[in-house]
Design a protein around this motif. Structure first.
Motif, short mmCIF file in Angstrom:
data_model
loop_
_atom_site.label_atom_id
_atom_site.label_comp_id
_atom_site.label_asym_id
_atom_site.label_seq_id
_atom_site.Cartn_x
_atom_site.Cartn_y
_atom_site.Cartn_z
N MET A 120 0.50 -1.34 -0.30
CA MET A 120 -0.12 -0.13 -0.49
C MET A 120 0.76 1.31 -0.30
SD MET A 120 -3.01 -1.75 0.09
CE MET A 120 -3.29 -2.89 -0.14
N THR A 121 1.95 1.12 0.37
CA THR A 121 2.66 2.53 0.82
C THR A 121 3.19 2.90 -0.31
OG1 THR A 121 3.03 1.97 3.20
CG2 THR A 121 4.84 2.97 1.68
N LYS A 122 3.97 1.38 -1.50
CA LYS A 122 4.30 1.44 -2.33
C LYS A 122 3.23 2.27 -3.46
CE LYS A 122 7.86 -2.38 -2.43
NZ LYS A 122 8.41 -3.43 -2.78
N LEU A 123 2.04 2.21 -3.15
CA LEU A 123 1.27 2.41 -4.49
C LEU A 123 1.14 3.51 -3.98
CD1 LEU A 123 -1.64 -0.64 -3.52
CD2 LEU A 123 -0.19 0.25 -6.35
N CYS A 124 1.33 4.97 -2.88
CA CYS A 124 1.49 5.85 -2.82
C CYS A 124 2.48 7.08 -3.33
CB CYS A 124 0.87 6.45 -1.23
SG CYS A 124 -0.50 5.25 -0.40
N ILE A 125 3.87 6.12 -3.48
CA ILE A 125 4.44 6.47 -4.45
C ILE A 125 4.16 8.49 -5.10
CG2 ILE A 125 7.05 6.99 -5.51
CD1 ILE A 125 7.61 4.36 -3.71
N LYS A 126 3.17 7.67 -5.72
CA LYS A 126 3.04 8.73 -6.96
C LYS A 126 1.77 9.67 -6.84
CE LYS A 126 -0.72 4.89 -8.20
NZ LYS A 126 -1.73 4.28 -9.26
N PRO A 218 6.24 18.46 7.45
CA PRO A 218 4.87 18.15 7.60
C PRO A 218 3.83 18.80 6.45
CG PRO A 218 5.12 19.19 9.50
CD PRO A 218 6.40 19.09 9.26
N ASP A 219 5.35 19.50 5.47
CA ASP A 219 5.11 19.74 4.06
C ASP A 219 5.82 19.06 3.05
OD1 ASP A 219 3.38 22.52 4.73
OD2 ASP A 219 5.13 23.54 5.01
N ASP A 220 6.10 17.91 3.09
CA ASP A 220 6.42 17.34 2.26
C ASP A 220 4.93 16.51 1.77
OD1 ASP A 220 9.24 17.25 2.55
OD2 ASP A 220 9.56 15.91 4.13
N PRO A 221 5.16 15.64 0.71
CA PRO A 221 4.75 15.51 -0.07
C PRO A 221 4.10 13.60 0.13
CG PRO A 221 6.16 16.59 -1.80
CD PRO A 221 6.98 16.71 -0.52
N VAL A 222 3.16 13.33 0.40
CA VAL A 222 3.39 11.81 0.65
C VAL A 222 3.37 10.67 -0.23
CG1 VAL A 222 0.98 9.95 0.50
CG2 VAL A 222 1.35 12.18 2.09
N GLY A 223 4.27 10.86 -1.38
CA GLY A 223 5.08 10.18 -2.55
C GLY A 223 6.55 10.75 -1.59
N ASP A 224 6.66 11.91 -1.52
CA ASP A 224 8.53 11.48 -0.87
C ASP A 224 8.37 10.82 0.58
OD1 ASP A 224 8.27 12.86 -2.98
OD2 ASP A 224 9.35 14.63 -2.14
N ALA A 225 7.09 10.72 0.87
CA ALA A 225 7.62 10.11 2.57
C ALA A 225 7.18 8.40 2.33
CB ALA A 225 5.82 10.42 3.21
N ALA A 226 6.47 7.62 1.71
CA ALA A 226 5.97 6.74 1.61
C ALA A 226 7.44 6.22 0.28
CB ALA A 226 5.17 6.99 -0.03
N GLU A 227 8.28 6.88 -0.31
CA GLU A 227 9.73 6.43 -1.03
C GLU A 227 10.34 6.26 -0.22
OE1 GLU A 227 11.88 7.92 -5.34
OE2 GLU A 227 10.42 8.99 -3.68
N VAL A 250 4.47 9.04 10.91
CA VAL A 250 4.18 8.58 9.61
C VAL A 250 3.94 7.05 9.25
CG1 VAL A 250 3.64 8.96 7.47
CG2 VAL A 250 4.07 10.66 8.41
N THR A 251 3.13 6.55 9.44
CA THR A 251 3.08 5.01 9.40
C THR A 251 2.92 4.44 8.20
OG1 THR A 251 1.66 4.42 10.29
CG2 THR A 251 3.18 4.73 12.11
N LYS A 252 3.56 3.34 8.22
CA LYS A 252 2.39 2.58 6.49
C LYS A 252 1.18 2.36 6.59
CE LYS A 252 6.61 0.14 5.00
NZ LYS A 252 7.72 -1.12 5.02
N THR A 253 0.45 2.04 8.01
CA THR A 253 -1.44 2.45 8.27
C THR A 253 -1.30 3.24 7.67
OG1 THR A 253 -0.40 0.82 10.24
CG2 THR A 253 -2.39 1.83 10.47
N ASP A 254 -1.39 4.90 8.24
CA ASP A 254 -1.16 5.78 7.42
C ASP A 254 -1.08 5.35 5.84
OD1 ASP A 254 -1.27 7.07 9.61
OD2 ASP A 254 0.62 7.33 9.73
N PHE A 255 -0.52 5.46 5.77
CA PHE A 255 -0.64 5.13 3.56
C PHE A 255 -1.53 4.18 3.71
CE2 PHE A 255 3.47 6.47 4.04
CZ PHE A 255 4.12 7.38 3.76
#
Length: 267
Positions: A120-126, A218-227, A250-255
């Motif tokens: 699920m986290t990998k899917l959020c990279i985009k 906090p302002d980082d894009p979710v994609g960067d965090a997932a990556e 931020v955890t993998k549960t959040d993604f």
């Protein structure tokens, strides 16, 4: 999108009758947090870092080493499963509802894959239009580097928390996870003579086990965090503002929740 489109097919499996120490070595070698447990080629359970943490930290086993404990005595039996045709959104919802981090994929009774919170986290990279602040857990529970590891283990198991930021005088100094503790306890039980274990295990501090980690903003894009989580093979990342104040985690549960809530289209 269906589970078969994103599931992991290269499976890390282990027999139910091998030792827990072998299971831990396999996890470390393959940098995974769970193993699929089989018996005569069929799925019978799943072994997670939390299962190991629970088992090795228990007073019920006395001073037994991980090499003396079978996987079957620590694993979760009859794990929740999905099929290749299950919708990814539904799989994410199941993980959240059942509070589990991975779902074995069965087709006609045969094990064909696994889908996890890492998937699920990998899917959020985009995802570029959602900020970390929108998905993070605010004001996370923290521990001191001088907290006893036995107490941190208890907190994690009682509260269902897999990762905790480590702070000293308000400053972030590291991160500790259930996997780090599980591995440390296994090494401890193997290297410390039985007669000293009860006393010495109470002297282990978070500082002995934690690792340093670069925080997110906090302002980082979710994609960067997932990556970042995928690249660094970590369960979580603390979030600090420009004043270097810890404001979230931020955890993998959040993604996984992001996927379950359809924050973005899966194509």
């Amino acid at each position: 999108m269906q589970v078969k489109d994103v599931m992991t097919r290269d499976l890390i499996v282990i027999d139910k009758d091998v030792s827990l120490s072998h299971a831990i070595d396999l996890m470390v070698k393959n940098r995974v947090s769970r193993l699929l447990v089989i018996n005569k080629g069929k799925l019978v359970g799943i072994l997670t870092e939390r299962d190991i943490l629970d088992r090795l930290g228990s007073s019920r086993i006395g001073a037994l080493q991980a090499s003396s404990i079978h996987v079957s005595s620590a694993m979760t039996m009859n794990p929740v499963t999905v099929t290749p045709d299950t919708d990814v959104i539904d799989a994410a919802k199941i993980m959240l509802e059942k509070k589990i981090s991975g779902l074995p994929v069965l087709e006609g009774g045969d094990l064909v894959g696994i889908i996890t919170k890492s998937t699920m986290t990998k899917l959020c990279i985009k995802v570029r239009n959602v900020a970390v602040s929108q998905i993070m857990t605010e004001n996370p529970l923290t521990v001191s580097p001088y907290e006893r590891i036995t107490n941190v283990r208890r907190i994690m198991l009682e509260k269902g928390i897999s990762s905790l930021p480590v702070t000293e005088e308000g400053k972030l100094v590291g991160l500790i996870t259930e996997g780090m503790i599980a591995k440390y306890l296994a090494d401890f039980r193997s290297s410390v003579p039985e007669k000293y274990q009860t006393t010495r295990i109470r002297q282990i501090d978070v500082l002995d086990v934690m690792r340093k980690i670069t925080p997110l903003h906090p302002d980082d894009p979710v994609g960067d965090a997932a990556e970042k989580l995928i690249r660094e093979k970590t369960k979580a990342a603390p979030v600090m503002d420009r004043r270097e104040k810890l404001v979230g985690i931020v955890t993998k549960t959040d993604f996984t929740r992001l996927v379950a809530n359809r924050f973005f289209p899966l194509k």
